[in-house]
Write a protein that holds these residues in place. Structure first.
Motif, PDB file in Angstrom:
ATOM      1  N   ARG A 166      16.754  47.285  26.468  1.00 47.44           N
ATOM      2  CA  ARG A 166      16.723  46.464  27.679  1.00 47.44           C
ATOM      3  C   ARG A 166      16.932  47.382  28.868  1.00 47.44           C
ATOM      4  N   VAL A 167      15.938  47.462  29.741  1.00 51.30           N
ATOM      5  CA  VAL A 167      15.989  48.311  30.922  1.00 51.30           C
ATOM      6  C   VAL A 167      15.814  47.415  32.149  1.00 51.30           C
ATOM      7  N   ASN A 168      16.829  47.405  33.017  1.00 49.63           N
ATOM      8  CA  ASN A 168      16.779  46.524  34.204  1.00 49.63           C
ATOM      9  C   ASN A 168      16.443  45.082  33.819  1.00 49.63           C
ATOM     10  N   HIS A 169      17.104  44.631  32.745  1.00 55.83           N
ATOM     11  CA  HIS A 169      16.978  43.246  32.268  1.00 55.83           C
ATOM     12  C   HIS A 169      15.583  42.916  31.743  1.00 55.83           C
ATOM     13  N   GLN A 170      14.793  43.940  31.416  1.00 55.16           N
ATOM     14  CA  GLN A 170      13.479  43.738  30.838  1.00 55.16           C
ATOM     15  C   GLN A 170      13.393  44.460  29.502  1.00 55.16           C
ATOM     16  N   GLU A 171      12.610  43.879  28.585  1.00 54.15           N
ATOM     17  CA  GLU A 171      12.418  44.488  27.280  1.00 54.15           C
ATOM     18  C   GLU A 171      11.463  45.673  27.394  1.00 54.15           C
ATOM     19  N   ALA A 172      11.847  46.789  26.773  1.00 54.45           N
ATOM     20  CA  ALA A 172      11.015  47.998  26.809  1.00 54.45           C
ATOM     21  C   ALA A 172      10.816  48.525  25.399  1.00 54.45           C
ATOM     22  N   ARG A 173       9.658  49.198  25.173  1.00 53.83           N
ATOM     23  CA  ARG A 173       9.373  49.889  23.914  1.00 53.83           C
ATOM     24  C   ARG A 173       9.361  51.386  24.205  1.00 53.83           C
ATOM     25  N   VAL A 174      10.042  52.152  23.360  1.00 56.42           N
ATOM     26  CA  VAL A 174      10.268  53.573  23.617  1.00 56.42           C
ATOM     27  C   VAL A 174       9.723  54.403  22.461  1.00 56.42           C
ATOM     28  N   LYS A 175       8.830  55.348  22.775  1.00 55.92           N
ATOM     29  CA  LYS A 175       8.268  56.230  21.761  1.00 55.92           C
ATOM     30  C   LYS A 175       8.938  57.597  21.729  1.00 55.92           C
ATOM     31  N   SER A 176       9.494  58.032  22.838  1.00 59.81           N
ATOM     32  CA  SER A 176      10.172  59.327  22.821  1.00 59.81           C
ATOM     33  C   SER A 176      11.252  59.360  23.890  1.00 59.81           C
ATOM     34  N   GLY A 177      12.293  60.129  23.615  1.00 56.68           N
ATOM     35  CA  GLY A 177      13.395  60.277  24.554  1.00 56.68           C
ATOM     36  C   GLY A 177      14.423  61.239  24.001  1.00 56.68           C
ATOM     37  N   TYR A 178      15.497  61.397  24.735  1.00 54.11           N
ATOM     38  CA  TYR A 178      16.559  62.311  24.336  1.00 54.11           C
ATOM     39  C   TYR A 178      17.857  61.815  24.948  1.00 54.11           C
ATOM     40  N   ALA A 179      18.972  62.085  24.290  1.00 56.47           N
ATOM     41  CA  ALA A 179      20.288  61.694  24.807  1.00 56.47           C
ATOM     42  C   ALA A 179      21.212  62.899  24.785  1.00 56.47           C
ATOM     43  N   TRP A 180      22.120  62.946  25.747  1.00 53.05           N
ATOM     44  CA  TRP A 180      23.077  64.060  25.787  1.00 53.05           C
ATOM     45  C   TRP A 180      24.444  63.570  26.248  1.00 53.05           C
ATOM     46  N   PHE A 181      25.466  64.317  25.797  1.00 57.21           N
ATOM     47  CA  PHE A 181      26.849  64.000  26.162  1.00 57.21           C
ATOM     48  C   PHE A 181      27.138  64.485  27.575  1.00 57.21           C
ATOM     49  N   GLU A 182      27.768  63.631  28.370  1.00 50.38           N
ATOM     50  CA  GLU A 182      28.192  64.010  29.718  1.00 50.38           C
ATOM     51  C   GLU A 182      29.124  62.924  30.266  1.00 50.38           C
ATOM     52  N   PRO A 183      30.319  63.293  30.728  1.00 52.51           N
ATOM     53  CA  PRO A 183      31.208  62.283  31.316  1.00 52.51           C
ATOM     54  C   PRO A 183      30.575  61.687  32.582  1.00 52.51           C
ATOM     55  N   HIS A 184      30.829  60.391  32.813  1.00 50.27           N
ATOM     56  CA  HIS A 184      30.310  59.751  34.027  1.00 50.27           C
ATOM     57  C   HIS A 184      31.141  58.504  34.319  1.00 50.27           C
ATOM     58  N   ASN A 185      30.964  57.975  35.513  1.00 42.74           N
ATOM     59  CA  ASN A 185      31.672  56.752  35.925  1.00 42.74           C
ATOM     60  C   ASN A 185      30.711  55.593  36.157  1.00 42.74           C
ATOM     61  N   LEU A 186      29.496  55.703  35.664  1.00 38.93           N
ATOM     62  CA  LEU A 186      28.497  54.656  35.858  1.00 38.93           C
ATOM     63  C   LEU A 186      28.687  53.530  34.851  1.00 38.93           C
ATOM     64  N   ALA A 187      28.178  52.382  35.182  1.00 43.87           N
ATOM     65  CA  ALA A 187      28.215  51.256  34.258  1.00 43.87           C
ATOM     66  C   ALA A 187      27.261  51.524  33.093  1.00 43.87           C
ATOM     67  N   ILE A 188      27.656  51.097  31.908  1.00 42.07           N
ATOM     68  CA  ILE A 188      26.800  51.262  30.738  1.00 42.07           C
ATOM     69  C   ILE A 188      25.506  50.482  30.955  1.00 42.07           C
ATOM     70  N   GLY A 189      24.378  51.158  30.744  1.00 36.89           N
ATOM     71  CA  GLY A 189      23.078  50.525  30.955  1.00 36.89           C
ATOM     72  C   GLY A 189      22.530  50.706  32.356  1.00 36.89           C
ATOM     73  N   GLN A 190      23.308  51.334  33.244  1.00 39.25           N
ATOM     74  CA  GLN A 190      22.840  51.538  34.628  1.00 39.25           C
ATOM     75  C   GLN A 190      21.806  52.661  34.676  1.00 39.25           C
ATOM     76  N   VAL A 191      20.755  52.448  35.469  1.00 44.53           N
ATOM     77  CA  VAL A 191      19.752  53.486  35.671  1.00 44.53           C
ATOM     78  C   VAL A 191      20.341  54.548  36.590  1.00 44.53           C
ATOM     79  N   ALA A 192      20.373  55.792  36.092  1.00 44.08           N
ATOM     80  CA  ALA A 192      20.998  56.885  36.833  1.00 44.08           C
ATOM     81  C   ALA A 192      19.989  57.737  37.584  1.00 44.08           C
ATOM     82  N   HIS A 193      18.749  57.748  37.117  1.00 41.34           N
ATOM     83  CA  HIS A 193      17.754  58.620  37.739  1.00 41.34           C
ATOM     84  C   HIS A 193      16.373  58.202  37.264  1.00 41.34           C
ATOM     85  N   GLU A 194      15.380  58.362  38.135  1.00 38.88           N
ATOM     86  CA  GLU A 194      13.989  58.119  37.771  1.00 38.88           C
ATOM     87  C   GLU A 194      13.131  59.229  38.352  1.00 38.88           C
ATOM     88  N   TYR A 195      12.165  59.689  37.556  1.00 39.83           N
ATOM     89  CA  TYR A 195      11.201  60.677  38.030  1.00 39.83           C
ATOM     90  C   TYR A 195       9.901  60.492  37.261  1.00 39.83           C
TER      91      TYR A 195
END
Length: 276
Positions: free
Chosen positions: A224-253
């Protein structure tokens, strides 16, 4: 050996290895195409090259009778979605190439759970076909390593390579391997992955999200991205401390979007919203 093959393109290497061992194909059975999982175009080309038929309808008892009339010695199965009827009255032999180290990982598509469960050793197993799925006596297995970097796509390729190596062995030593087949011990059955398995929950850890992205790959995860259903074929995740809400969009490019999860961030590179 005169053989019929039942499977899809990702196990073309089995068919080719048996032909290289001087086995003669008499018919091919395949399945309707399913994106990311099952294709039959390459097998159709093989059928044409060998002047034999390819059937997409499920293999039924009358097809076994027809194979008997063709003097078929053995039915060879690899990645075939339909249950094989009782073959014993019509054929001398029937074997299946299963993409797991049996008795672990019985079931229709164990690749996903091999990564989700973080197995570090895997195999393709050739076994006799009996009345229940993936439980027949084992002729041989081809083992290989998988690691924390493997994805659905890389594991799929490793399985194809191992299957070709195993099929070459079966093609050369079939009689002895059939006679020496070993009964399976107690094992486990892995059902086909569920919608929940492929759904990314940003409240879970980077580790869990990485596993899902690797395990499903082009089969796609859901989120669920911005309250919409999304299908994802590729991505990556990494550890990093933050103060953002879980599920919040942090960056777009461009087509990339970065979203906060419990203990870091996940970027989706190849994704799209589901159209209503």
């Amino acid at each position: 050996m005169r053989f019929a093959f039942a499977g899809c393109d990702r196990n073309l290497s089995i068919f080719e290895a048996l032909v290289a061992a001087s086995w003669q194909p008499v018919k091919i059975f395949s399945v309707p195409e399913q994106e990311g999982i099952a294709y039959h175009g390459a097998l159709l080309a093989c059928a044409n090259d060998h002047h034999i038929s390819l059937q997409l309808d499920p293999l039924r008892p009358h097809d076994l009778l027809a194979l008997e009339a063709l003097a078929c010695d053995i039915l060879v199965v690899g990645s075939y979605n339909y249950k094989i009827p009782d073959w014993n009255e019509h054929l001398p032999y029937a074997i299946n190439f299963h993409p797991s180290p049996l008795p672990i990982g019985r079931g229709p598509y164990p690749l996903v759970n091999a990564i989700l469960h973080e197995h570090r050793h895997w195999a393709v197993t050739c076994h006799r076909i009996d009345a229940t799925y993936d439980t027949g006596a084992i002729l041989a297995a081809q083992t290989f390593a998988i690691d924390q970097f493997d994805t659905h796509e890389s594991l799929n390729i490793k399985i194809q390579i191992a299957a070709a190596q195993l099929a070459a062995q079966i093609g050369q030593k079939f009689g002895a391997l059939w006679d020496a087949a070993s009964i399976q011990s107690e094992g486990d059955y892995w059902p086909l992955f569920s919608a929940a398995d492929r759904t990314i929950d940003f409240a879970t850890s980077v580790h869990q999200i990485r596993l899902q992205l690797q395990a499903f790959g082009k089969l796609e995860c859901c989120a669920r991205v911005n309250h919409q259903e999304a299908r994802v074929k590729s991505g990556y995740a990494w550890f990093e401390p933050h103060n953002l809400a879980i599920g919040q969009v942090a960056h777009e490019y461009a087509s990339n979007i970065v979203i906060a999860c419990k203990d870091g961030f996940v970027v989706f590179n190849d994704w799209q919203f589901v159209q209503d």
